[in-house]
Design an enzyme around this catalytic site. Structure first.
Site, PDB file in Angstrom:
ATOM      1  N   HIS A 204      33.418  38.382  30.833  1.00 26.30           N
ATOM      2  CA  HIS A 204      33.613  38.245  32.282  1.00 26.30           C
ATOM      3  C   HIS A 204      32.357  38.514  33.096  1.00 26.30           C
ATOM      4  O   HIS A 204      32.376  38.358  34.309  1.00 26.30           O
ATOM      5  CB  HIS A 204      34.735  39.167  32.761  1.00 26.30           C
ATOM      6  CG  HIS A 204      34.317  40.614  32.835  1.00 26.30           C
ATOM      7  ND1 HIS A 204      34.173  41.390  31.722  1.00 26.30           N
ATOM      8  CD2 HIS A 204      33.994  41.400  33.894  1.00 26.30           C
ATOM      9  CE1 HIS A 204      33.787  42.615  32.081  1.00 26.30           C
ATOM     10  NE2 HIS A 204      33.657  42.640  33.393  1.00 26.30           N
TER      11      HIS A 204
HETATM   12  C1  UD1 Z   1      34.794  43.801  38.496  1.00 25.16           C
HETATM   13  C2  UD1 Z   1      33.592  44.742  38.465  1.00 25.16           C
HETATM   14  C3  UD1 Z   1      33.031  44.803  37.067  1.00 25.16           C
HETATM   15  C4  UD1 Z   1      34.081  45.150  36.048  1.00 25.16           C
HETATM   16  C5  UD1 Z   1      35.247  44.193  36.193  1.00 25.16           C
HETATM   17  C6  UD1 Z   1      36.364  44.546  35.257  1.00 25.16           C
HETATM   18  C7  UD1 Z   1      32.212  44.811  40.497  1.00 25.16           C
HETATM   19  C8  UD1 Z   1      30.921  44.375  41.079  1.00 25.16           C
HETATM   20  N1  UD1 Z   1      32.520  44.254  39.324  1.00 25.16           N
HETATM   21  O1  UD1 Z   1      34.316  42.490  38.170  1.00 25.16           O
HETATM   22  O2  UD1 Z   1      32.018  45.793  37.017  1.00 25.16           O
HETATM   23  O3  UD1 Z   1      33.532  45.084  34.770  1.00 25.16           O
HETATM   24  O4  UD1 Z   1      35.737  44.250  37.534  1.00 25.16           O
HETATM   25  O5  UD1 Z   1      37.396  43.618  35.322  1.00 25.16           O
HETATM   26  O6  UD1 Z   1      32.886  45.626  41.072  1.00 25.16           O
HETATM   27  N2  UD1 Z   1      40.395  38.001  40.604  1.00 25.16           N
HETATM   28  C9  UD1 Z   1      41.698  37.640  40.484  1.00 25.16           C
HETATM   29  N3  UD1 Z   1      42.645  38.620  40.419  1.00 25.16           N
HETATM   30  C10 UD1 Z   1      42.327  39.938  40.467  1.00 25.16           C
HETATM   31  C11 UD1 Z   1      40.980  40.295  40.587  1.00 25.16           C
HETATM   32  C12 UD1 Z   1      40.019  39.319  40.650  1.00 25.16           C
HETATM   33  O7  UD1 Z   1      42.044  36.465  40.429  1.00 25.16           O
HETATM   34  O8  UD1 Z   1      43.240  40.780  40.389  1.00 25.16           O
HETATM   35  C13 UD1 Z   1      39.355  36.936  40.626  1.00 25.16           C
HETATM   36  C14 UD1 Z   1      38.927  36.504  41.989  1.00 25.16           C
HETATM   37  O9  UD1 Z   1      38.694  35.140  41.949  1.00 25.16           O
HETATM   38  C15 UD1 Z   1      37.620  37.237  42.200  1.00 25.16           C
HETATM   39  C16 UD1 Z   1      37.065  37.293  40.797  1.00 25.16           C
HETATM   40  O10 UD1 Z   1      38.216  37.418  39.945  1.00 25.16           O
HETATM   41  O11 UD1 Z   1      36.782  36.587  43.081  1.00 25.16           O
HETATM   42  C17 UD1 Z   1      36.142  38.440  40.550  1.00 25.16           C
HETATM   43  O12 UD1 Z   1      36.729  39.689  40.922  1.00 25.16           O
HETATM   44  P1  UD1 Z   1      35.797  40.930  41.375  1.00 25.16           P
HETATM   45  O13 UD1 Z   1      36.625  42.128  41.591  1.00 25.16           O
HETATM   46  O14 UD1 Z   1      34.907  40.497  42.491  1.00 25.16           O
HETATM   47  O15 UD1 Z   1      34.831  41.148  40.137  1.00 25.16           O
HETATM   48  P2  UD1 Z   1      35.137  41.178  38.571  1.00 25.16           P
HETATM   49  O16 UD1 Z   1      34.453  40.046  37.929  1.00 25.16           O
HETATM   50  O17 UD1 Z   1      36.577  41.390  38.298  1.00 25.16           O
END
Ligand code: UD1
Length: 360
Positions: A204
């Site tokens: 991821h």
């Molecule tokens: C975040 C953390 C990362 C961690 C990871 C674990 C930061 C900068 N990154 O990354 O360090 O390793 O979590 O999972 O804080 N989304 C969904 N559903 C959700 C959450 C996210 O669909 O419940 C999608 C959205 O499109 C979002 C993307 O995932 O834009 C990324 O989510 P985000 O929380 O920004 O970062 P992660 O890649 O999950």
């Protein structure tokens, strides 16, 4: 005495649970939990609360997804209101996600003491958003709880006062030790897999999945590996979005099997019985080290070098041929073995609770 915990993303939940449990044994202390809503899908959040025995959050900031600046700012604005209203004696933040740094900044500006659980880890790679979060959080935290000696060394090197730093061990391993008795082979059986006859894959990191060429090359290598060893791949929402956006094809889904994100117990069950794990996660490098399962990490660096120095982890970097070769070595029985770092014993949460109570 009132301690406020703040969590937001999947890897935070396993870290907060043992600390909350340990603090609950001190009758003079009350605690509440804030969920920022950084992760909000049921299989990224709710299922972990249930399986980890975390109480329902007292406050949910319902921030959701957005750019780094937007998400961090939203968390800060909404969390500031809670802190002003609640006036806790201490705020505990976890790990290195945007929720961590946002909450720490709010507290530092309001003069509320902050403790950082999982302090001091460094990849020395500032292109990683988490590295920025770690650096800032550690500079402004009042109590720094480190999982291993390298964390202390890094903090001392950055000029953090030694009296703020406490080597307590690994809280993520507390959760693993606590829940291992509840883990079984059910998920593996449902997937019709034999123990040690499959690889478990997670990806991821933006550096792997947000670059189309890189991600396609990784998928191609996984396809090759899966000719010898079935690969099961629970897909993170970020990764799922890229697969769809670029319409990347999996040649044969019967050997490279994409799943929805799994709950904690199912994932741990698969990890424990996997022949090897291929990942770019931080926490999984630690969990495989504790379980003695070979781990091939698809990154150039790690903020958890002890998993390489002491544990089963190998950094395969960007070289995908290296990934294939190391996989083969593990299948041939010549893969790396490892040990468990000191203080990864299931008692880190208790050590934190003791220090917190003394501090307050
Ligand atoms: C975040 C953390 C990362 C961690 C990871 C674990 C930061 C900068 N990154 O990354 O360090 O390793 O979590 O999972 O804080 N989304 C969904 N559903 C959700 C959450 C996210 O669909 O419940 C999608 C959205 O499109 C979002 C993307 O995932 O834009 C990324 O989510 P985000 O929380 O920004 O970062 P992660 O890649 O999950």
């Amino acid at each position: 005495i009132y301690v406020l915990h703040i969590v937001g993303a999947r890897p935070n939940f396993m870290k907060a649970a043992p600390v909350m449990r340990a603090l609950a044994r001190y009758p003079e202390l009350s605690q509440k939990l804030v969920h920022t809503g950084q992760h909000y899908d049921a299989n990224m959040s709710e299922i972990f609360f249930r399986q980890l025995g975390l109480p329902a959050p007292d406050f949910n900031l319902e921030v959701g997804s957005g750019s780094h600046a937007w998400q961090t700012a939203q968390i800060m604005m909404r969390f500031e209101e809670i802190v002003l209203q609640e006036r806790p004696n201490l705020v505990l933040v976890y790990g290195d996600v945007n929720s961590t740094v946002a909450a720490a900044l709010v507290c530092a500006k309001l003069g509320i003491p902050v403790g950082h659980v999982e302090a001091g880890l460094r990849s020395f790679d500032r292109t990683m958003p988490e590295e920025i979060n770690r650096l800032i959080t550690d500079q402004i935290a009042d109590l720094l709880f480190t999982p291993s000696q390298d964390g202390n060394d890094n903090l001392i090197g950055e000029g953090v006062a030694p009296e703020k730093i406490h080597l307590v061990g690994n809280v993520m391993i507390d959760t693993l030790v606590h829940l291992l008795p509840s883990v079984n082979g059910r998920c593996r059986q449902e997937l019709h897999l034999e123990p040690k006859k499959f690889a478990l894959v997670t990806l991821h990191r933006p550096s792997n999945v947000d670059d189309r060429e890189r991600f396609a090359a990784i998928l191609k290598t996984l396809d090759t590996i899966s000719r010898n060893l079935t690969c099961v791949f629970p897909v993170h929402p970020r990764t799922r979005a890229r697969l769809q956006e670029w319409d990347l094809a999996i040649p044969d889904e019967s050997r490279l099997r994409l799943l929805e994100p799994l709950g904690y117990l199912d994932f741990l069950g698969l990890m424990q019985e996997a022949a090897l794990v291929i990942t770019d996660s931080g926490g999984i490098q630690e969990e495989t080290t504790f379980l003695g399962i070979p781990c091939l990490t698809l990154r150039k660096n790690t903020e958890r070098p002890i998993t390489v120095g002491v544990g089963t982890n190998i950094l395969v970097g960007e070289d995908l041929e290296h990934l294939e070769n190391e996989t083969q070595a593990i299948l041939n029985g010549t893969g790396k073995t490892g040990g468990v770092p000191p203080l990864w014993d299931g008692k880190a949460g208790e050590r934190i609770a003791e220090i917190v109570c003394e501090y307050l």
